[in-house]
Write an enzyme that holds these catalytic residues in place. Structure first.
Site, PDB file in Angstrom:
ATOM      1  N   GLU A 166       0.805  -1.229   0.000  1.00 45.35           N
ATOM      2  CA  GLU A 166       0.000   0.000   0.000  1.00 45.35           C
ATOM      3  C   GLU A 166       0.840   1.282   0.000  1.00 45.35           C
ATOM      4  OE1 GLU A 166      -2.961  -0.411   3.096  1.00 45.35           O
ATOM      5  OE2 GLU A 166      -4.032  -1.906   1.941  1.00 45.35           O
ATOM      6  N   GLU A 353      -5.287  -8.325  -0.207  1.00 39.21           N
ATOM      7  CA  GLU A 353      -6.113  -7.985   0.959  1.00 39.21           C
ATOM      8  C   GLU A 353      -7.545  -7.654   0.535  1.00 39.21           C
ATOM      9  OE1 GLU A 353      -4.785  -4.811   3.537  1.00 39.21           O
ATOM     10  OE2 GLU A 353      -2.709  -5.455   3.263  1.00 39.21           O
TER      11      GLU A 353
HETATM   12  C1  JSK Z   1      -6.442  -1.864   6.163  1.00 39.81           C
HETATM   13  C2  JSK Z   1      -7.295   3.843   4.470  1.00 39.81           C
HETATM   14  C3  JSK Z   1      -3.121  -3.003   5.221  1.00 39.81           C
HETATM   15  C4  JSK Z   1      -3.325  -3.830   6.446  1.00 39.81           C
HETATM   16  C5  JSK Z   1      -4.697  -3.438   7.008  1.00 39.81           C
HETATM   17  C6  JSK Z   1      -6.977   3.547   6.848  1.00 39.81           C
HETATM   18  C7  JSK Z   1      -7.009   3.027   5.566  1.00 39.81           C
HETATM   19  C8  JSK Z   1      -6.749   1.604   5.337  1.00 39.81           C
HETATM   20  C9  JSK Z   1      -6.663   0.626   6.288  1.00 39.81           C
HETATM   21  C10 JSK Z   1      -7.570   5.167   4.668  1.00 39.81           C
HETATM   22  C11 JSK Z   1      -7.566   5.688   5.959  1.00 39.81           C
HETATM   23  C12 JSK Z   1      -7.271   4.881   7.056  1.00 39.81           C
HETATM   24  C13 JSK Z   1      -7.995   7.531   7.467  1.00 39.81           C
HETATM   25  C14 JSK Z   1      -8.284   9.011   7.427  1.00 39.81           C
HETATM   26  C15 JSK Z   1      -9.240  10.653   6.010  1.00 39.81           C
HETATM   27  C16 JSK Z   1      -9.480  10.929   4.536  1.00 39.81           C
HETATM   28  C17 JSK Z   1      -4.969  -2.183   6.254  1.00 39.81           C
HETATM   29  N1  JSK Z   1      -4.410  -2.410   4.921  1.00 39.81           N
HETATM   30  N2  JSK Z   1      -6.512  -0.512   5.591  1.00 39.81           N
HETATM   31  N3  JSK Z   1      -6.451  -0.269   4.301  1.00 39.81           N
HETATM   32  N4  JSK Z   1      -6.623   1.026   4.128  1.00 39.81           N
HETATM   33  N5  JSK Z   1      -9.292   9.720   3.744  1.00 39.81           N
HETATM   34  N6  JSK Z   1      -8.980   9.800   2.427  1.00 39.81           N
HETATM   35  N7  JSK Z   1      -8.886   8.787   1.665  1.00 39.81           N
HETATM   36  O1  JSK Z   1      -4.630  -3.215   8.400  1.00 39.81           O
HETATM   37  O2  JSK Z   1      -2.303  -3.506   7.351  1.00 39.81           O
HETATM   38  O3  JSK Z   1      -7.860   7.011   6.115  1.00 39.81           O
HETATM   39  O4  JSK Z   1      -8.721   9.373   6.144  1.00 39.81           O
END
Ligand code: JSK
Length: 447
Positions: A166, A353
């Site tokens: 990611e 994932e």
């Molecule tokens: C799950 C995406 C790898 C593995 C899993 C978290 C994620 C996320 C989590 C965006 C995000 C927070 C927070 C604040 C504000 C605006 C993990 N993948 N996972 N995938 N993606 N957001 N804008 N997009 O634990 O370790 O945002 O966002």
């Protein structure tokens, strides 16, 4: 009822990551990572949680692998903690760190499970962050040296390698949005880091090829899908900008050797110039054997002037949401996979994932997680549609094998098909574990 069947030879697996499950953060010479620092910084993690113990998988990996064996997986996607191999990021290698992952990999192989190793799943050695981290080009060579060390050590044992997990989270989420470690909020910094990550990826792939390492190598971008609220071009363009900085921003340089012009122009408008040096794009543009894709959620969105980074807003459609408040949008999974296939061709894809957060607790020794089973059925049906549409899907790893440390959400959000009691580390197989076990055995499920 419909039978959803998958191609013969489909690889089924489960995924975890080092900082999220291992614990033992001071054991056997492990160095500190940026997530040790971040999780111990007050206010960063819900409930003040940290990964000091997590699922205690550092000590319980044999039990976890026994559970994987019972599940019947073909592959286990795990990650290596860079600070266990190089406590200071570079310099002296830790034999105890290597020995731990040999124990894990040997047990997997003994049980007929293919190890799929992610080299970087966010736990950068703090010593490197102290010298600028991914903003410092020297971190690129430190990463390549770490990867080369792992290739030499595990050649012939590990045959599926993922350089980065990611890169959007590592760059934009962690250095522009600031929700993850190290928690900066600087768009120039985030784009510079995204570029350095891609160079590190490319140089590592080049090293893998030069060393003639047995097996396959790829990387695992996370994706999302935004469906335009209307057919107005401004809505279509706004959604494309958001999707593009997850997909094209990271995949175009790897597959095409160039950044998407529409995003370079957009970042220029925001006062950000990518610092590309001669040869950088050639380094990034290396042939990979597979593409990992992570998908969780999608949205309906529309243009909104001066809203956020890309001038769009989400439109609330009343979709069901999981316990992490992410909308359930399986159509988006189908759309993003067919989009990637249309743009990059027949590259083999592993879903590295996909899964859902539901915080069901054990009752009389059973965890009834019907909503997670429904999420998996919906998304695996979308995956089947993508396969029917020609997308070269080779495998699927559910996120996650275990409930674990969900970054800024701490232990408040459970993604596992196995429940973990964080007081005792006791594992309890959820109903979704048994559902997934049956799917793996049959290679089909009944919708
Ligand atoms: C799950 C995406 C790898 C593995 C899993 C978290 C994620 C996320 C989590 C965006 C995000 C927070 C927070 C604040 C504000 C605006 C993990 N993948 N996972 N995938 N993606 N957001 N804008 N997009 O634990 O370790 O945002 O966002």
């Amino acid at each position: 009822m419909a039978i959803i069947e998958f191609p013969k030879g489909m690889k089924w697996g489960a995924a975890t990551a080092s900082y999220q499950i291992e614990g033992a953060v001071h054991e056997d010479g492990r160095g500190l990572s940026i997530w040790d620092t971040f999780s111990h910084t007050p206010g960063k993690i819900i409930n003040g949680d940290n990964g000091d113990v997590a699922c205690d998988s550092y000590h319980r990996y044999e039990e976890d692998i026994d559970l994987l064996k019972e599940l019947g997986v073909d592959v286990y996607r795990f990650s290596v903690a860079w600070p266990r191999i190089f406590p200071n990021g570079t310099g002296e290698v830790s034999q105890k760190g290597l020995e731990y992952y040999h124990r894990v990999v040997d047990k997997l192989i003994e049980n007929g499970i293919e190890p799929m190793c992610t080299l970087y799943h966010w736990d950068l050695p703090q010593a490197l962050q102290d010298k600028g981290g991914w903003a410092n080009r020297e971190t690129i060579s430190a990463f390549v040296h770490y990867a080369e060390t792992m290739f030499k050590e595990f050649n012939g044992k590990i045959k599926y390698w993922i350089t980065l997990n990611e890169p959007w989270c590592i760059s934009f989420l962690s250095n522009y949005i600031g929700a993850h470690a190290p928690g900066f909020q600087d768009l120039q910094l985030a784009t510079d880091i995204s570029h350095h990550l891609l160079i590190a990826h490319g140089k590592t792939v080049k090293k893998f090829i030069e060393m003639e390492i047995e097996g396959k190598i790829g990387f695992a971008p996370n994706t999302t899908w935004l469906e335009p609220y209307s057919n107005k071009q401004e809505d279509i363009d706004a959604c494309h900008r958001e999707i593009g900085h997850y997909v094209e921003w990271f995949m175009d340089p790897v597959f095409k050797g160039e950044y998407p012009r529409f995003l370079l122009d957009w970042f220029e408008k925001k006062g950000v110039t990518l610092h590309i040096q001669d040869g950088d794009l050639e380094e990034i543009h290396q042939p990979i054997d597979f593409l990992g894709i992570n998908f969780y959620n999608g949205y309906i969105a529309r243009y909104k002037e001066n809203e956020g980074l890309f001038d769009f807003e989400y439109v609330e459609m009343g979709y069901e949401r999981t316990d992490i408040d992410w909308p359930i949008f399986p159509e988006g999974f189908y759309k993003v996979l067919t989009y990637i296939h249309h743009r990059y061709g027949n590259v083999p894809i592993y879903i590295t994932e996909n899964g859902a957060c539901y915080n069901d607790e054990p009752s009389n020794g059973r965890v009834r997680d019907d909503k997670r089973i429904k999420y998996l059925q919906q998304h695996l049906t979308a995956l089947s549609r993508a396969i029917e549409s020609g997308v070269n899907i080779k495998g699927y790893c559910v996120w996650s094998l275990l409930d674990n440390f969900e970054w800024a959400e701490g232990y408040s959000k459970r993604f596992g098909i196995i429940h973990v009691d964080y007081h005792t580390s006791e594992r309890t197989k959820k109903d979704s574990f048994y559902w997934y076990k049956k799917l793996i055995a049959n290679n089909w499920f009944e919708m």
